[in-house]
Design an enzyme around this catalytic site. Structure first.
Site, mmCIF file in Angstrom:
data_model
loop_
_atom_site.group_PDB
_atom_site.id
_atom_site.type_symbol
_atom_site.label_atom_id
_atom_site.label_comp_id
_atom_site.label_asym_id
_atom_site.label_seq_id
_atom_site.Cartn_x
_atom_site.Cartn_y
_atom_site.Cartn_z
ATOM 1 N N ASP A 1 -7.955 -7.111 13.315
ATOM 2 C CA ASP A 1 -7.601 -8.444 13.784
ATOM 3 C C ASP A 1 -8.510 -8.884 14.936
ATOM 4 O O ASP A 1 -8.987 -10.018 14.971
ATOM 5 C CB ASP A 1 -6.133 -8.483 14.214
ATOM 6 C CG ASP A 1 -5.735 -7.281 15.052
ATOM 7 O OD1 ASP A 1 -6.634 -6.499 15.452
ATOM 8 O OD2 ASP A 1 -4.539 -7.110 15.323
ATOM 9 N N ASP B 1 0.828 -1.216 0.000
ATOM 10 C CA ASP B 1 0.000 0.000 0.000
ATOM 11 C C ASP B 1 0.859 1.263 0.000
ATOM 12 O O ASP B 1 0.362 2.344 0.335
ATOM 13 C CB ASP B 1 -0.905 0.012 1.242
ATOM 14 C CG ASP B 1 -2.294 -0.520 0.922
ATOM 15 O OD1 ASP B 1 -2.511 -0.941 -0.223
ATOM 16 O OD2 ASP B 1 -3.150 -0.541 1.821
#
Length: 772
Positions: free
Chosen positions: A477, A324
């Protein structure tokens, strides 16, 4: 002493001579008694001059010492002033913690500090004038209350004072004998003092703090102490459970395979590494490895090289490098590294998104949408600074065999730079406790814990059934772990499978990381609470998820830490009617710190800095918790943690090899490690060192800037940062420590002093990486 002479008698009495020894060139000065002979008067005058010179020399030395100390103190203040002037204000930058709630808290702390300084000045004046009284006076206070009705007109207002502050002037004849005399160190204020504005202000402050402040502080402190005790019990229970796991040898075990003819049936244990070399089973499912990264050119090469050397059939392994980065140089370097390993026969591909929507969650979601992902059964995730061992997949993936309810296998983190500075040592203490105690206990007894975001293997079906990666919080997460738990999936934590990674070495990076880690859970708590109550999991699992996992460990801990040690404790110094017990300040925190430090026994010498630093971090954690709970703008900002590019040194590799050797027989060590292994790793590292120069040249050419030499000047140096909230709290605690001297509270003074100095060091960015 004898008289000078006896005029009524013939004898003259002489005194006893006195000899004074001085450490100077004029060694002795003799001072005679009263009957000194006239012949010695001249010598006495000379000795007196010598004595005067000695005193002058002593005074000169004392003045020089004081001047030296003053100059040193002034130099320190000047250095601090220069550092502050050259520094950038961390709270003035548009990062995750600087907006919204951060500024409101800073304004609150500044107002609190100014008010405490004003009260300290008033209390100091009252103490010097003798208006400050002990909390308990001798005598019958009930009888004193009755006799106060006979006070003179100018003392009538004293009836409204609290009992321990009521005092009487000497002319009150109606009091009993045992109440007429005040303690020796106190005096009765004079009429002009009582009628003065300063005394009236002090009396008004006493009445106000007793009637309106003391009871509120006492109630709040009682509530925080109750939360503190509940959290302490939870911590002790976790430690006892971990101790029981160690004693009983409870470990996750790989399902045993069917015995072949001529061999015995073996229990494959992840801790013994039996699955790593039991290739006869032929269990090599299709595994996808994802490596999300963003502008992390310090660590990408080491991470990619370690992942590409994992011991797994190449035709059953695919590596996705999910970049990214918005830095073109970084993109080119990562792409060149991927091309290098692709030419060596590794199945590795490079993916780059034009828009960084959703941050890490968006990156992973985009990668999972590829058509070829449906051919894979498991996905392993590694952040850009993680360096897995060659046998990582062989120690983790076999746990899924024959266990269709298992959704996640999480490995433990190990740190290449844990001894780099004081900050990394303190972080190592926290994370060792997190993995050794919290993750291991929850994995063994609950089959649920928060996914750490990396160094784990997911069953792709579990991800799909749980809704996949979502971009609604900064803790994607934990989000996917909670949703998978609500859908009935089980987790396993492998405490002895370690993956090397890097700790933040600067306080700036660590502060931003902690802000994200503590604001995200509160966002998630608000969003997933309805789903928790609607889920079909047992009630006790719902209670554990809400009461323990979210409220107690994510909300209560930062709340009571900040309120007790940064708000209530300083307030009790200015409002002594509200007391905070010593065991809350000292004994219980030290006990909990000892429990926290046990998983990292080499860090025991740092127990006091650890305790003080954890109290310091409570400001950042509390601010993050509030911003996440109330949906403030700063809670949705994702900032990549800065990496220093530490690689696994020879000592780290040898230590991991020794741990592996202790867990496995010698023959298995050779087979499990050599294939992927340390020898091949060493050869590749030499080749990569030769190729690095070419990549640096290419990066320099891509940078489209004229080759002008950079001048070394102060303007090019990166300035240090200052953290205003920490500095404000430092001065607040030091002010409270000064106030505690008036009450002679020894332990409170030392705690506030050391805690204030710790806040000052952190606020001036004197901990962690030093930026010149």
């Amino acid at each position: 002493m004898a008289p000078p002479s006896s005029w009524w008698g013939g004898e003259e009495q002489r005194g006893t001579p006195v000899v004074v020894k001085m450490d100077n060139p004029y060694s002795l000065v003799e001072i005679d008694g009263p009957g000194m002979p006239a012949s010695d008067k001249k010598a006495r005058g000379k000795n007196a001059k010598q004595f005067t010179w000695v005193l002058l020399l002593r005074a000169h030395r004392a003045v020089g010492c004081v001047a030296w100390m003053a100059a040193g103190f002034w130099g320190v203040l000047g250095a601090v002033n220069r550092r502050v002037r050259r520094s950038r204000d961390a709270d003035a930058e548009p990062d995750a913690e600087a907006s919204g709630r951060g500024r409101a808290m800073l304004r609150f702390l500044r107002a609190f500090l100014l008010l405490s300084l004003a009260v300290l000045a008033l209390e100091t004046v009252a103490h010097l004038k003798g208006w400050h009284f002990p909390q308990h006076l001798p005598g019958n206070l009930q009888e004193l209350e009755e006799q106060l009705q006979h006070l003179p007109e100018h003392l009538r207002h004293l009836r409204h004072l609290p009992e321990h502050l009521r005092h009487l002037p000497e002319n009150l004849q109606h009091l009993p004998e045992n109440l007429r005399q005040l303690p020796e160190h106190l005096r009765v204020p004079e009429r002009r003092e009582i009628q003065g504005w300063l005394h009236r202000a002090y009396v008004a402050w006493l009445e106000f703090r007793v009637d309106y402040i003391a009871w509120a502080i006492q109630k709040l402190s009682t509530f925080c102490i109750l939360l503190f005790m509940v959290q302490s019990v939870d911590r002790i229970v976790q430690c006892l459970a971990c101790f029981w796991i160690k004693i009983r040898g409870i470990k996750p075990r790989i399902p045993a395979s069917k015995p072949r003819r001529g061999s015995r049936k073996r229990n494959a244990d992840v801790e013994n590494g039996d699955a790593a070399d039991d290739d006869a089973d032929g269990y090599f499912p299709m595994v996808l490895v994802q490596m999300p990264m963003c502008n992390e050119k310090e660590v990408y090469e080491t991470s990619i090289s370690h992942v590409c050397q994992m011991d797994w059939p190449r035709e059953r392994l695919l590596i996705q490098v999910l970049d990214d980065s918005d830095d073109e140089v970084c993109q080119m370097l990562i792409k060149a590294e991927v091309t290098k390993w692709s030419q060596r026969g590794v199945n590795i591909i490079y993916r780059h998104r034009l828009s960084r929507t959703g941050y890490k969650a968006g990156n992973l979601k985009s990668a999972m949408s590829c058509d070829y992902v449906k051919d894979y059964e498991f996905v392993a995730i590694f952040d850009a600074d993680f360096q897995p061992n060659p046998d990582f997949l062989k120690l983790t993936v076999p746990h899924f065999k024959g266990n269709p309810e298992l959704g996640l296998v999480q490995a433990r983190w190990s740190f290449v730079n844990k001894d780099e500075n004081l900050l990394t040592r303190l972080q190592n203490i926290n994370l060792c406790f997190h993995f050794e105690v919290e993750q291991q206990v929850n994995g063994v007894y609950l089959n649920f814990f928060g996914f750490n975001g990396t160094a784990g293997v997911w069953r792709i079906k579990a991800l799909e059934d749980s809704g996949g990666w979502m971009e609604r919080t900064t803790v994607e997460d934990m989000d996917i772990a909670v949703r998978a738990h609500l859908n009935g999936w089980k987790f396993i934590f492998l405490n002895d499978v370690k993956v090397l990674c890097e700790l933040p070495e600067s306080y700036e990076a660590y502060r931003k990381q902690q802000h994200r880690w503590h604001s995200g859970p509160m966002q998630l708590f608000r969003l997933c609470l309805p789903a928790v109550f609607k889920s079909k999991i047992p009630f006790w699992k719902k209670a554990n998820l809400v009461m323990l996992f979210f409220l107690l460990r994510k909300l209560v801990l930062p709340f009571y830490s900040f309120m007790l040690f940064c708000v209530i404790l300083p307030l009790t110094m200015f409002v002594p009617e509200a007391e905070l017990p010593i065991w809350v300040i000292c004994y219980i925190p030290v006990l909990l710190s000892i429990l926290n430090i046990l998983p990292a026994p080499k860090s025991i010498p740092f127990i006091i800095p650890y305790l003080l630093f954890e109290n310091t971090m409570s400001v950042t954690k509390f601010n993050a918790m509030v911003s996440g709970l109330f949906q403030l703008g700063s809670s949705y900002e994702w900032i990549v943690t800065k990496k220093a590019g530490r690689t696994s040194s020879a000592d780290d590799i040898l230590s991991l090899a020794e741990e592996t050797h202790a867990r496995r027989p010698a023959a298995k060590l050779v087979r499990g490690v050599s294939e992927g292994g340390l020898q091949e790793w060493g050869k590749l590292r030499k080749q990569e060192a030769a190729e690095w120069a070419n990549k640096e040249d290419a990066a320099a050419a891509l940078a489209a800037a004229p080759a002008t030499p950079k001048k070394s000047s102060k303007a090019n140096k990166k300035p240090n940062r200052i953290f205003k909230k920490e500095l404000a709290l430092a001065f607040l605690l030091l002010t409270a420590a000064t106030r505690s001297l008036l009450s002679a509270q020894g332990l409170h003074f030392y705690f506030l002093l050391f805690q204030g100095v710790t806040f000052l060091a952190v606020g001036l960015d004197l901990i962690g990486e030093q930026v010149s």
